[in-house]
Design an enzyme around this catalytic site. Sequence first.
Site, mmCIF file in Angstrom:
data_model
loop_
_atom_site.group_PDB
_atom_site.id
_atom_site.type_symbol
_atom_site.label_atom_id
_atom_site.label_comp_id
_atom_site.label_asym_id
_atom_site.label_seq_id
_atom_site.Cartn_x
_atom_site.Cartn_y
_atom_site.Cartn_z
ATOM 1 N N GLU A 135 22.772 0.239 8.161
ATOM 2 C CA GLU A 135 24.025 0.469 7.443
ATOM 3 C C GLU A 135 23.726 0.847 5.984
ATOM 4 O O GLU A 135 24.284 1.781 5.440
ATOM 5 C CB GLU A 135 24.871 -0.798 7.525
ATOM 6 C CG GLU A 135 26.320 -0.555 7.246
ATOM 7 C CD GLU A 135 27.121 -1.838 7.360
ATOM 8 O OE1 GLU A 135 26.586 -2.833 7.882
ATOM 9 O OE2 GLU A 135 28.267 -1.843 6.891
ATOM 10 N N ARG B 140 12.810 -11.782 18.048
ATOM 11 C CA ARG B 140 13.415 -12.474 19.192
ATOM 12 C C ARG B 140 13.119 -11.793 20.515
ATOM 13 O O ARG B 140 13.178 -12.414 21.571
ATOM 14 C CB ARG B 140 14.918 -12.680 18.949
ATOM 15 C CG ARG B 140 15.163 -13.911 18.075
ATOM 16 C CD ARG B 140 16.527 -13.930 17.474
ATOM 17 N NE ARG B 140 16.571 -13.055 16.315
ATOM 18 C CZ ARG B 140 17.644 -12.477 15.838
ATOM 19 N NH1 ARG B 140 18.793 -12.671 16.415
ATOM 20 N NH2 ARG B 140 17.577 -11.723 14.773
HETATM 21 P P1 AMP Z 1 20.713 -2.734 16.412
HETATM 22 O O1 AMP Z 1 19.515 -1.959 15.992
HETATM 23 O O2 AMP Z 1 21.915 -2.496 15.552
HETATM 24 O O3 AMP Z 1 21.017 -2.545 17.897
HETATM 25 O O4 AMP Z 1 20.387 -4.271 16.174
HETATM 26 C C1 AMP Z 1 19.593 -4.962 17.064
HETATM 27 C C2 AMP Z 1 18.675 -5.926 16.379
HETATM 28 O O5 AMP Z 1 19.306 -6.616 15.294
HETATM 29 C C3 AMP Z 1 18.231 -6.971 17.392
HETATM 30 O O6 AMP Z 1 16.848 -7.196 17.211
HETATM 31 C C4 AMP Z 1 19.059 -8.205 17.031
HETATM 32 O O7 AMP Z 1 18.265 -9.350 17.088
HETATM 33 C C5 AMP Z 1 19.582 -7.969 15.631
HETATM 34 N N1 AMP Z 1 21.053 -8.134 15.530
HETATM 35 C C6 AMP Z 1 21.954 -7.167 15.233
HETATM 36 N N2 AMP Z 1 23.207 -7.631 15.179
HETATM 37 C C7 AMP Z 1 23.124 -8.949 15.482
HETATM 38 C C8 AMP Z 1 24.103 -10.012 15.614
HETATM 39 N N3 AMP Z 1 25.419 -9.794 15.455
HETATM 40 N N4 AMP Z 1 23.649 -11.244 15.959
HETATM 41 C C9 AMP Z 1 22.325 -11.458 16.139
HETATM 42 N N5 AMP Z 1 21.377 -10.523 16.017
HETATM 43 C C10 AMP Z 1 21.751 -9.270 15.695
#
Ligand code: AMP
Length: 169
Positions: free
Chosen positions: A94, A57
């Site tokens: 996680e 995305r």
């Molecule tokens: P993080 O590494 O935990 O910051 O997760 C970010 C990545 O995971 C991004 O590329 C988001 O598209 C996806 N992502 C994580 N949590 C969500 C959520 N609640 N809704 C949509 N996309 C998420």
Amino acid sequence: MIEQYIRDVPDFPKPGILFKDITPLLQDPEGLRKSVLGLADAVDPASYDLVCGIESRGFIFGTALAHHLDKGFIPIRKPGKLPWKTASESYELEYGTDTIEIHVDAAEAGRRILMVDDLLATGGTMAAALKLVRRIGGDPVACAFVIELGFLPGREKLGDVPVHSLLTV
Ligand code: AMP
């Protein structure tokens, strides 16, 4: 406001996750335009040379932004997708780990780079992306997100790189 275009999908892709679905935002001409223009306004375009987006995305918003500002685009991809020589970085999820990759010649040394993704959650993905860009000699000047999950300490993982988000939920 772009908030009206974000759809909350409970328990996707697994129980307990409230997924922020951006497809209604992309579908709506005003929503798409406002998000790209919002990203363009968030960080002074004169402060960076290239836009880097994270699969998948981050590609949508990153390339639209790069095109709008007449800048180049660097993709960071999931493993095994980039055909040339790559640098790769693994990070904790996680449960288990994930890996992302960049072409080693994606940016000339010292190039100033704006990092883009759709959403900041724990910050693990963007922290790994910052490491990759630095490893190939790039200079990440800021991170820009459409959505930030404000109840998670994602920005703390990104060190002293300024973080901008269009919508904090
Ligand atoms: P993080 O590494 O935990 O910051 O997760 C970010 C990545 O995971 C991004 O590329 C988001 O598209 C996806 N992502 C994580 N949590 C969500 C959520 N609640 N809704 C949509 N996309 C998420």
